[in-house]
Design a protein around this motif. Structure first.
Motif, mmCIF file in Angstrom:
data_model
loop_
_atom_site.group_PDB
_atom_site.id
_atom_site.type_symbol
_atom_site.label_atom_id
_atom_site.label_comp_id
_atom_site.label_asym_id
_atom_site.label_seq_id
_atom_site.Cartn_x
_atom_site.Cartn_y
_atom_site.Cartn_z
ATOM 1 N N MET A 48 -107.615 33.434 -6.114
ATOM 2 C CA MET A 48 -108.221 34.120 -4.971
ATOM 3 C C MET A 48 -107.238 34.180 -3.809
ATOM 4 O O MET A 48 -106.581 33.188 -3.491
ATOM 5 C CB MET A 48 -109.501 33.399 -4.528
ATOM 6 N N MET A 49 -107.142 35.345 -3.178
ATOM 7 C CA MET A 49 -106.273 35.478 -2.017
ATOM 8 C C MET A 49 -106.847 34.705 -0.834
ATOM 9 O O MET A 49 -108.049 34.434 -0.768
ATOM 10 C CB MET A 49 -106.110 36.950 -1.635
ATOM 11 N N LYS A 50 -105.963 34.377 0.099
ATOM 12 C CA LYS A 50 -106.393 33.642 1.282
ATOM 13 C C LYS A 50 -105.854 34.326 2.532
ATOM 14 O O LYS A 50 -104.674 34.672 2.606
ATOM 15 C CB LYS A 50 -105.908 32.192 1.222
ATOM 16 N N ILE A 51 -106.736 34.517 3.509
ATOM 17 C CA ILE A 51 -106.383 35.154 4.778
ATOM 18 C C ILE A 51 -106.493 34.125 5.888
ATOM 19 O O ILE A 51 -107.536 33.483 6.049
ATOM 20 C CB ILE A 51 -107.306 36.348 5.074
ATOM 21 N N LEU A 52 -105.425 33.973 6.650
ATOM 22 C CA LEU A 52 -105.417 33.056 7.788
ATOM 23 C C LEU A 52 -105.604 33.872 9.065
ATOM 24 O O LEU A 52 -104.882 34.844 9.304
ATOM 25 C CB LEU A 52 -104.096 32.290 7.844
ATOM 26 N N PHE A 53 -106.572 33.467 9.871
ATOM 27 C CA PHE A 53 -106.860 34.176 11.115
ATOM 28 C C PHE A 53 -106.648 33.243 12.306
ATOM 29 O O PHE A 53 -107.518 32.450 12.646
ATOM 30 C CB PHE A 53 -108.300 34.706 11.102
ATOM 31 N N PRO A 54 -105.470 33.296 12.954
ATOM 32 C CA PRO A 54 -105.245 32.499 14.163
ATOM 33 C C PRO A 54 -105.958 33.155 15.346
ATOM 34 O O PRO A 54 -105.913 34.376 15.506
ATOM 35 C CB PRO A 54 -103.720 32.557 14.355
ATOM 36 N N THR A 55 -106.592 32.356 16.181
ATOM 37 C CA THR A 55 -107.335 32.929 17.296
ATOM 38 C C THR A 55 -107.268 32.057 18.537
ATOM 39 O O THR A 55 -107.213 30.828 18.451
ATOM 40 C CB THR A 55 -108.813 33.153 16.918
ATOM 41 N N ASP A 56 -107.256 32.723 19.686
ATOM 42 C CA ASP A 56 -107.422 32.030 20.963
ATOM 43 C C ASP A 56 -108.773 32.392 21.572
ATOM 44 O O ASP A 56 -109.044 32.090 22.725
ATOM 45 C CB ASP A 56 -106.289 32.386 21.930
ATOM 46 N N PHE A 57 -109.614 33.072 20.771
ATOM 47 C CA PHE A 57 -110.968 33.480 21.144
ATOM 48 C C PHE A 57 -110.981 34.498 22.285
ATOM 49 O O PHE A 57 -111.968 34.627 23.001
ATOM 50 C CB PHE A 57 -111.829 32.261 21.502
ATOM 51 N N SER A 58 -109.884 35.231 22.434
ATOM 52 C CA SER A 58 -109.822 36.301 23.422
ATOM 53 C C SER A 58 -110.450 37.565 22.847
ATOM 54 O O SER A 58 -110.811 37.627 21.667
ATOM 55 C CB SER A 58 -108.366 36.582 23.806
ATOM 56 N N LYS A 59 -110.560 38.598 23.681
ATOM 57 C CA LYS A 59 -111.109 39.870 23.227
ATOM 58 C C LYS A 59 -110.217 40.487 22.155
ATOM 59 O O LYS A 59 -110.710 41.042 21.161
ATOM 60 C CB LYS A 59 -111.238 40.833 24.412
ATOM 61 N N ALA A 60 -108.909 40.392 22.346
ATOM 62 C CA ALA A 60 -107.978 40.935 21.354
ATOM 63 C C ALA A 60 -108.134 40.219 20.018
ATOM 64 O O ALA A 60 -108.101 40.839 18.951
ATOM 65 C CB ALA A 60 -106.542 40.810 21.855
ATOM 66 N N ALA A 61 -108.312 38.900 20.075
ATOM 67 C CA ALA A 61 -108.486 38.127 18.846
ATOM 68 C C ALA A 61 -109.803 38.473 18.163
ATOM 69 O O ALA A 61 -109.893 38.486 16.937
ATOM 70 C CB ALA A 61 -108.424 36.634 19.156
ATOM 71 N N GLU A 62 -110.824 38.766 18.950
ATOM 72 C CA GLU A 62 -112.119 39.124 18.370
ATOM 73 C C GLU A 62 -112.020 40.419 17.572
ATOM 74 O O GLU A 62 -112.607 40.549 16.494
ATOM 75 C CB GLU A 62 -113.163 39.274 19.479
ATOM 76 N N THR A 63 -111.265 41.383 18.087
ATOM 77 C CA THR A 63 -111.049 42.630 17.350
ATOM 78 C C THR A 63 -110.386 42.344 16.012
ATOM 79 O O THR A 63 -110.779 42.879 14.972
ATOM 80 C CB THR A 63 -110.170 43.591 18.173
ATOM 81 N N ALA A 64 -109.372 41.486 16.032
ATOM 82 C CA ALA A 64 -108.674 41.124 14.797
ATOM 83 C C ALA A 64 -109.599 40.366 13.844
ATOM 84 O O ALA A 64 -109.462 40.469 12.619
ATOM 85 C CB ALA A 64 -107.445 40.281 15.122
ATOM 86 N N PHE A 65 -110.541 39.609 14.394
ATOM 87 C CA PHE A 65 -111.488 38.857 13.571
ATOM 88 C C PHE A 65 -112.315 39.788 12.691
ATOM 89 O O PHE A 65 -112.479 39.554 11.490
ATOM 90 C CB PHE A 65 -112.401 38.024 14.470
ATOM 91 N N PHE A 66 -112.822 40.858 13.275
ATOM 92 C CA PHE A 66 -113.620 41.799 12.491
ATOM 93 C C PHE A 66 -112.759 42.512 11.448
ATOM 94 O O PHE A 66 -113.224 42.829 10.354
ATOM 95 C CB PHE A 66 -114.305 42.806 13.413
ATOM 96 N N TYR A 67 -111.503 42.751 11.793
ATOM 97 C CA TYR A 67 -110.581 43.342 10.825
ATOM 98 C C TYR A 67 -110.350 42.368 9.673
ATOM 99 O O TYR A 67 -110.315 42.757 8.499
ATOM 100 C CB TYR A 67 -109.261 43.679 11.515
ATOM 101 N N ALA A 68 -110.194 41.082 10.010
ATOM 102 C CA ALA A 68 -110.003 40.054 8.984
ATOM 103 C C ALA A 68 -111.228 39.949 8.081
ATOM 104 O O ALA A 68 -111.106 39.738 6.867
ATOM 105 C CB ALA A 68 -109.714 38.707 9.645
ATOM 106 N N LEU A 69 -112.415 40.102 8.658
ATOM 107 C CA LEU A 69 -113.639 40.074 7.857
ATOM 108 C C LEU A 69 -113.671 41.233 6.869
ATOM 109 O O LEU A 69 -114.046 41.068 5.703
ATOM 110 C CB LEU A 69 -114.867 40.132 8.771
ATOM 111 N N GLN B 62 -124.153 39.864 13.198
ATOM 112 C CA GLN B 62 -124.618 41.087 13.858
ATOM 113 C C GLN B 62 -123.907 42.328 13.333
ATOM 114 O O GLN B 62 -124.480 43.420 13.313
ATOM 115 C CB GLN B 62 -124.410 40.965 15.370
ATOM 116 N N LYS B 63 -122.652 42.165 12.900
ATOM 117 C CA LYS B 63 -121.868 43.292 12.389
ATOM 118 C C LYS B 63 -122.037 43.495 10.881
ATOM 119 O O LYS B 63 -121.397 44.358 10.292
ATOM 120 C CB LYS B 63 -120.386 43.074 12.702
ATOM 121 N N GLY B 64 -122.902 42.690 10.261
ATOM 122 C CA GLY B 64 -123.164 42.869 8.841
ATOM 123 C C GLY B 64 -122.286 42.057 7.918
ATOM 124 O O GLY B 64 -122.187 42.360 6.723
ATOM 125 N N PHE B 65 -121.653 40.993 8.439
ATOM 126 C CA PHE B 65 -120.783 40.154 7.619
ATOM 127 C C PHE B 65 -121.373 38.761 7.409
ATOM 128 O O PHE B 65 -120.641 37.788 7.255
ATOM 129 C CB PHE B 65 -119.406 40.020 8.274
#
Length: 279
Positions: free
Chosen positions: A1-22, A79-82
């Motif tokens: 199984m592939m693995k995706i690492l999502f580094p975050t500082d919980f900023s708005k920019a990171a939140e956008t990347a979070f949904f992309y990672a999902l 809320q976004k369906g994930f």
């Protein structure tokens, strides 16, 4: 199984990347790992005797904020369906770039997905931000996601920037496989100040080395003295959703983007950047 690492500082920019990672986690049927790296300040000699106690208090506050932020992300994912996507979360102290890179190695990550910020997003990727440091040192592929990318944006076309080098064949094939997960097409882009017969021959020779079906592979050659303007125009005309690059050295990026980017160009370059491990 592939693995995706999502580094975050919980900023708005990171939140956008979070949904992309999902989205990537769902498409690739991968495992998602959220990581928050923080740095404690140097309190100096004045607080030497009490520094341990102060650090412990700061770490407790960081941990509590981390738990709260993770729970908020879980709620937003639902809320976004994930809601069906589970992810584990890690918190680590240290210098941000080295710690992210080391965690990617420890977790044997296949991808790092991280955000870039605001109007200077792409410029920061190339000119010294955390994303740039991760790109330079990551052991795996990195996707840098501008804050302005919409969750509704679908991946239909991935472009690979090439110099027609033999070592880029393997990288292109990997980008091609990535695009297939999204049923997206892949094209190649080459930049020359002037196009001649030699450029056309190099392109065809390089395409012949690819192990994928090149029957419908579009290959674009952009020309001119201004790389930024040429690549921006191509994005707009060809509806490219992701730019993929195989970096060799740090100065490859700074050479390509050595001129300051105008506000108009930066805005038009707000698409995800896919970088393979630097060689």
């Amino acid at each position: 199984m592939m693995k995706i690492l999502f580094p975050t500082d919980f900023s708005k920019a990171a939140e956008t990347a979070f949904f992309y990672a999902l989205q990537m986690t769902m498409k690739l049927e991968a495992e998602l790992v959220l990581v928050h790296v923080y740095e404690l300040p140097d309190l100096g000699r004045a607080l030497h005797n009490t520094s341990k106690e102060v650090y412990e208090i700061m770490e407790m506050e960081t941990l509590e904020n981390f738990k709260k932020s993770v729970n908020e992300l879980r709620e937003k994912a639902t809320q976004k369906g994930f809601s069906n996507i589970e992810f584990k979360h890690l918190m680590a102290e240290g210098q941000i770039v080295p710690r992210i890179v080391n965690i990617a190695k420890e977790e044997e990550a296949d991808f790092i997905v991280m955000g870039t910020t605001g109007a200077t997003g792409l410029k920061e990727v190339f000119l010294g931000s955390v994303a740039s440091g991760v790109i330079d040192n990551a052991p795996c592929n990195v996707l840098s996601i501008p804050q302005e990318v919409s969750l509704q944006d679908t991946i239909k076309k991935v472009a690979y920037l090439t110099n027609y080098k033999d070592e880029e064949v393997v990288s292109f094939n990997e980008v091609y496989r990535f695009a297939k997960y999204f049923n997206a097409t892949t094209c190649s882009i080459h930049f020359e100040k002037e196009v001649d017969d030699l450029s056309e021959k190099e392109m065809q020779a390089w395409k012949n080395k690819l192990i994928v079906d090149t029957t419908n592979l579009n290959s674009y050659v952009i020309t001119g003295n201004n790389f930024e303007e040429a690549i921006c125009q191509l994005y707009a005309e060809k509806n490219i959703d992701i730019l993929a690059i195989q970096p060799r050295k740090r100065n490859f990026f700074t050479q390509v983007f050595k001129k300051s980017l105008s506000k108009q160009i930066v805005q038009r370059l707000k698409i995800p950047l896919f970088t393979l491990p630097a060689k």
